[in-house]
Design a protein around this motif. Structure first.
Motif, mmCIF file in Angstrom:
data_model
loop_
_atom_site.group_PDB
_atom_site.id
_atom_site.type_symbol
_atom_site.label_atom_id
_atom_site.label_comp_id
_atom_site.label_asym_id
_atom_site.label_seq_id
_atom_site.Cartn_x
_atom_site.Cartn_y
_atom_site.Cartn_z
ATOM 1 N N GLY B 60 -3.005 21.672 14.869
ATOM 2 C CA GLY B 60 -3.492 22.300 16.087
ATOM 3 C C GLY B 60 -2.672 23.523 16.454
ATOM 4 O O GLY B 60 -3.228 24.574 16.806
ATOM 5 N N HIS B 121 2.828 21.220 8.907
ATOM 6 C CA HIS B 121 1.564 20.479 8.894
ATOM 7 C C HIS B 121 1.357 19.826 7.526
ATOM 8 O O HIS B 121 1.045 18.640 7.425
ATOM 9 C CB HIS B 121 0.425 21.440 9.228
ATOM 10 N N ARG B 124 3.691 16.877 7.126
ATOM 11 C CA ARG B 124 3.213 15.704 7.864
ATOM 12 C C ARG B 124 2.052 15.052 7.115
ATOM 13 O O ARG B 124 2.042 13.830 6.929
ATOM 14 C CB ARG B 124 2.779 16.152 9.250
ATOM 15 N N SER B 130 -2.005 11.277 4.079
ATOM 16 C CA SER B 130 -3.356 11.558 4.562
ATOM 17 C C SER B 130 -4.211 12.318 3.557
ATOM 18 O O SER B 130 -5.358 12.613 3.836
ATOM 19 C CB SER B 130 -3.284 12.349 5.864
ATOM 20 N N ARG B 135 -9.775 11.902 1.788
ATOM 21 C CA ARG B 135 -9.432 13.234 2.279
ATOM 22 C C ARG B 135 -8.920 14.167 1.191
ATOM 23 O O ARG B 135 -8.315 15.194 1.496
ATOM 24 C CB ARG B 135 -8.402 13.127 3.399
ATOM 25 N N GLY B 142 -6.834 22.764 2.403
ATOM 26 C CA GLY B 142 -5.587 23.079 3.094
ATOM 27 C C GLY B 142 -4.655 23.924 2.245
ATOM 28 O O GLY B 142 -4.073 24.895 2.733
ATOM 29 N N HIS B 243 -12.531 23.063 6.948
ATOM 30 C CA HIS B 243 -11.403 22.145 7.147
ATOM 31 C C HIS B 243 -11.668 21.219 8.331
ATOM 32 O O HIS B 243 -11.544 20.003 8.223
ATOM 33 C CB HIS B 243 -10.156 22.990 7.389
ATOM 34 N N ILE B 253 -8.902 11.727 12.187
ATOM 35 C CA ILE B 253 -7.513 11.688 11.755
ATOM 36 C C ILE B 253 -7.243 10.375 11.035
ATOM 37 O O ILE B 253 -7.721 9.319 11.437
ATOM 38 C CB ILE B 253 -6.582 11.785 12.979
ATOM 39 N N SER B 254 -6.457 10.468 9.974
ATOM 40 C CA SER B 254 -6.186 9.281 9.166
ATOM 41 C C SER B 254 -5.436 8.228 9.968
ATOM 42 O O SER B 254 -4.796 8.531 10.974
ATOM 43 C CB SER B 254 -5.352 9.695 7.962
HETATM 44 C C1 HEM Z 1 -4.274 27.667 8.528
HETATM 45 C C2 HEM Z 1 -3.827 26.531 8.216
HETATM 46 C C3 HEM Z 1 -4.303 25.160 8.726
HETATM 47 C C4 HEM Z 1 -4.847 24.806 9.938
HETATM 48 C C5 HEM Z 1 -5.132 25.706 11.128
HETATM 49 C C6 HEM Z 1 -5.089 23.387 9.876
HETATM 50 C C7 HEM Z 1 -5.600 22.647 10.935
HETATM 51 C C8 HEM Z 1 -5.758 21.276 10.916
HETATM 52 C C9 HEM Z 1 -6.011 20.464 12.067
HETATM 53 C C10 HEM Z 1 -6.155 20.977 13.502
HETATM 54 C C11 HEM Z 1 -6.083 19.169 11.657
HETATM 55 C C12 HEM Z 1 -6.254 17.953 12.566
HETATM 56 C C13 HEM Z 1 -5.034 17.056 12.533
HETATM 57 C C14 HEM Z 1 -3.701 17.669 12.790
HETATM 58 O O1 HEM Z 1 -3.565 18.521 13.684
HETATM 59 O O2 HEM Z 1 -2.746 17.316 12.082
HETATM 60 C C15 HEM Z 1 -5.908 19.171 10.222
HETATM 61 C C16 HEM Z 1 -5.938 18.048 9.427
HETATM 62 C C17 HEM Z 1 -5.686 18.064 8.052
HETATM 63 N N1 HEM Z 1 -5.158 19.110 7.327
HETATM 64 FE FE1 HEM Z 1 -4.975 20.985 7.985
HETATM 65 N N2 HEM Z 1 -4.711 22.903 8.661
HETATM 66 C C18 HEM Z 1 -4.204 23.960 7.929
HETATM 67 C C19 HEM Z 1 -3.641 23.889 6.674
HETATM 68 C C20 HEM Z 1 -3.542 22.735 5.920
HETATM 69 C C21 HEM Z 1 -2.737 22.579 4.745
HETATM 70 C C22 HEM Z 1 -1.812 23.646 4.166
HETATM 71 C C23 HEM Z 1 -2.970 21.308 4.281
HETATM 72 C C24 HEM Z 1 -2.388 20.618 3.053
HETATM 73 C C25 HEM Z 1 -1.931 21.167 2.037
HETATM 74 C C26 HEM Z 1 -3.904 20.677 5.168
HETATM 75 C C27 HEM Z 1 -4.423 19.401 5.013
HETATM 76 C C28 HEM Z 1 -5.008 18.683 6.021
HETATM 77 C C29 HEM Z 1 -5.497 17.324 5.883
HETATM 78 C C30 HEM Z 1 -5.521 16.480 4.603
HETATM 79 C C31 HEM Z 1 -5.924 16.936 7.166
HETATM 80 C C32 HEM Z 1 -6.434 15.567 7.580
HETATM 81 C C33 HEM Z 1 -5.221 14.832 8.094
HETATM 82 C C34 HEM Z 1 -5.487 13.504 8.700
HETATM 83 O O3 HEM Z 1 -6.647 13.100 8.758
HETATM 84 O O4 HEM Z 1 -4.494 12.865 9.102
HETATM 85 N N3 HEM Z 1 -4.217 21.561 6.178
HETATM 86 N N4 HEM Z 1 -5.687 20.472 9.805
#
Ligand code: HEM
Lengths: 442, 257
Positions: B60, B121, B124, B130, B135, B142, B243, B253-254
């Motif tokens: 976020g 992020h 985490r 996750s 996923r 990501g 995403h 969310i996981s």
């Molecule tokens: C511009 C970059 C990114 C933005 C704005 C973004 C944003 C988000 C948001 C808002 C969520 C919701 C849960 C949370 O806030 O943790 C999320 C979940 C997730 N993101 Fe990203 N993300 C970005 C980059 C990435 C990267 C670099 C990865 C991994 C290499 C990634 C993998 C994931 C995964 C697997 C979830 C699901 C997590 C869960 O369900 O617990 N994201 N992302």
């Protein structure tokens, strides 16, 4: 000191005073929390007296103009400068990580963590009165990296703390803590309000940061005046640091591409179904350790090294050392081919007659580099099957041929960096295969 | 009727907000379903999914920083001309002359912060496992977002066109010269040779494509400017949409099963 600002000590007075004051308030708030919420008044009192009071005193001294005494002993700084280098730095950070990991049960105790944080911040404050240290750390573009260090420390602590709790519960047959919170709540207001507050807090933080720290702007670009050191943006300094050990085609192209490929491949290589959706170490030790090593040791600490400890000519400088552009370090690195042909066989390097054709030349190159090629073949071709039959036996059975080969090769490339580092430090090895004719140096 | 109520009962208000104030349970659900911005979210969520100690809110925060960068970036574009003649000058003016003198600071520190939060992020997401089924794909999206974030930051680094900028980009783009096969000084570049004609020269290799000329200069500035202000943000926006959509489709969310 070499030509530093003569008013250095006065110039940091205000900053240091506020710094210690903030630390003191931070401890007071923590003590309040301990006392009111947890009812642990004895610890609370200790915190207030030791850290709260201590930092107030330091703050007073700093505001009062006594910054000169708030430093580390010169003998200590000299010792650190004289005895640090890439080897100690790399081994040291690895050791810290390993110790933290092995004794995580102790280090994640909130009291231990809080005291460590305070000591780290105190050490940071004491170091700030060193002009050389201060100069590098307060470079505007370096400030975020100081933040990164503390943020990563905090979040690594948090994740490990939760994993330790969960692992204990799992061992007793209880579900992980996250499961306790599986009750559903409405997104409005619970989440929407949290988001709103986060946004306001972040905006405030960014505003303060933007007002307090000016963005850097140096002299207009000139293609003839090369600054020394010339550094890439900070998030690529890990790659630039790899240039010490590998040529640009590896450090700048092949390895970063493999980092991306490797990251994307993680979900398809990790066949362990456990540990999905909660913090745990015991249920997925292999993946956990490899990722932490890769991220913290091979990425973050290299960036920190490249940012704070690499000066002119990419020489290593201790944290309190003046960045002397005339510092000369003797480089006498040798290729594997030289070790083999010159040192071992006592003959010259094989060299094709100057009038020979391409194929003959190629033959001579192969002959010259034969040991290196054999070594690489053993590493990249023989090692995967050998590992599959030994340590990775179970992995191989579970993963199948293709996935196993992908994983083992990615791991071998990842290990290629620390291995080359060690070879360099121990044997002064430059290249395993050195073919300048085709820009193919490994 | 109080003034507030009058406004909320007016035709204009009702034409904008398709629901009454979210004061009771029913309307708190309706608001999530009928508001464009809020419909990114589900209506209800597991408590653990919004625990700060679980997500660290880093996804976020990264998204928020992306929005900050977009807004401050557009404002900066009003003042900045990407030419050798003006680029440095305009940045100087932004510092010394323009009102709202912290625009550039907000943009730069926001960018640094975004790189940091995107790493946190990812950290985490890994540590909570996750990326595991279902996923996997969102993790891959990501990783591409991570790369795009770095490229955005890198392309922006050149724009002030001071010593810091061109030498950082020079160091960075020099690497491209060493690309295997495609770089002028890379291994195997001889492979791309037709008869006596070398396909990979210092005016046709990967580095030249990146910076648009032999040394970092005006063409580079133009290329990086276009990528920084249009190409990369569009790509990030598209991938972010995917995403977020996948976060929902993969079951929110996981959490432990
Ligand atoms: C511009 C970059 C990114 C933005 C704005 C973004 C944003 C988000 C948001 C808002 C969520 C919701 C849960 C949370 O806030 O943790 C999320 C979940 C997730 N993101 Fe990203 N993300 C970005 C980059 C990435 C990267 C670099 C990865 C991994 C290499 C990634 C993998 C994931 C995964 C697997 C979830 C699901 C997590 C869960 O369900 O617990 N994201 N992302």
């Amino acid at each position: 000191m070499h030509g530093h600002d003569p008013h250095f000590y006065e110039s940091i007075q205000g900053f240091l005073g506020s710094y210690y004051l903030v630390l003191s308030i931070m401890n007071a708030v923590a003590a309040l929390y301990l006392w009111r919420r947890l009812g642990r008044w004895l610890e609370a009192a200790l915190l207030v007296v030791l850290f709260g009071g201590g930092f107030v005193v330091l703050s007073g001294i700093a505001y009062g103009g006594g910054t000169r005494v708030l430093g580390l002993p010169q003998s200590f700084k000299d010792f650190v400068n004289a005895n640090t280098g890439p080897v100690i730095y790399t081994l040291g950070t690895t050791a810290v990580l390993v110790i933290f990991f092995v004794f995580r049960r102790f280090f994640t105790k909130p009291a231990v963590a809080w005291v460590s944080l305070n000591l780290a911040l105190l050490f940071m404050g004491l170091s700030m009165t060193d002009p050389n240290f201060s100069l590098i750390v307060t470079k505007p573009d370096n400030v975020p990296i100081v933040g990164l260090i503390f943020l990563l420390g905090f979040f690594t602590w948090l994740a490990t703390y939760k994993a330790v709790l969960n692992d204990d519960r799992l061992a007793q047959g209880l579900p992980p803590l996250e499961k306790e919170d599986s009750e559903k709540v409405l997104v409005w207001p619970d989440l929407v309000y949290t988001e709103l507050i986060c946004m306001i807090a972040l905006t405030a933080l960014l505003l303060v940061w933007a007002i307090g720290l000016k963005a850097p702007l140096e002299a207009p670009a000139s293609s003839v005046k090369t600054p020394n050191p010339s550094k890439a943006p900070w998030y690529f300094l890990g790659l630039q640091e790899m240039l010490v050990y590998y040529d640009p085609w590896m450090a700048g192209v092949v390895l970063p591409s493999l980092v991306l490929v490797g990251l994307m491949a993680i979900p398809f290589l990790d066949f362990n179904k456990k540990g999905n959706g909660y913090y745990t170490i015991a249920e997925r030790p292999f993946g956990y350790i490899i990722f932490q090593l890769g991220f913290l040791e091979l990425w973050i600490t290299l960036i920190i090294l490249g940012t704070f400890l690499r000066g002119p000519n990419w020489n290593f400088f201790g944290p309190y050392e003046y960045w002397d552009p005339h510092k000369v370090l003797a480089l006498n690195n040798k290729d594997l081919s030289q070790f083999f042909w010159v040192d071992l066989l006592d003959s010259g390097l094989p060299k094709a007659p100057s009038d020979s054709g391409t194929l003959v030349q190629l033959g001579y190159i192969l002959k010259r580099e034969c040991v290196g090629f054999v070594g690489l073949a053993v590493y990249f071709v023989l090692l995967p099957p050998i590992l599959a039959m030994t340590v990775f036996r179970k992995f191989f059975a579970r993963m199948g041929f293709i996935r196993y080969m992908l994983m083992s090769n990615l791991l071998l490339f990842m290990a290629a960096l620390p291995l080359k580092m060690v070879l360099r430090w121990v044997f002064n090895l430059k290249y395993i295969v050195h073919i300048d004719e085709y820009f193919l140096n490994f | 009727m109080s003034l507030g109520e009058t406004i909320r009962n007016s035709q204009v208000w009702k034409s904008i907000f398709r629901h009454p104030m979210p004061l009771d349970r029913r309307n708190r659900i309706v608001v999530m379903l009928t508001n464009f911005f809020l419909h990114l979210h589900p209506v209800s969520i597991k408590k653990q999914g919004i625990a700060l100690s679980y997500t660290w809110c880093m996804g976020g925060v990264t998204f928020f920083l992306f929005l900050v960068e977009t807004v401050t970036g557009v404002l900066l574009m009003f003042y900045y001309r990407p030419t050798l003649e003006w680029a440095y000058h305009d940045i100087l003016d932004l510092r010394d002359v323009t009102s709202l003198g912290i625009l550039r600071e907000l943009h730069r520190w926001g960018a640094h912060a975004m790189v940091i939060t995107v790493w946190l992020h990812m950290y985490r997401v890994f540590l909570t496992g996750s990326y595991k089924p279902p996923r996997e794909f969102n993790w891959v999206v990501g990783v591409i977002l991570l790369l795009l974030t770095l490229l955005l930051s890198f392309s922006g680094y050149l724009l002030p066109f001071d010593q810091l900028a061109i030498w950082a980009i020079t160091v960075g783009s020099n690497m491209a010269r060493a690309s295997p096969i495609l770089g002028y000084e890379g291994p195997f570049q001889q492979l791309l040779q037709i008869g006596d004609i070398d396909m990979i020269t210092d005016t046709s290799d990967a580095r030249f494509v990146t910076i648009g000329e032999r040394n970092v200069g005006e063409m580079t500035l133009n290329r990086f400017y276009v990528l920084h202000c249009i190409g990369l943000p569009l790509a990030v926006t598209l991938l972010l949409a995917i995403h977020f959509w996948r976060v929902r489709k993969d079951g929110g969310i996981s959490g432990p099963l």
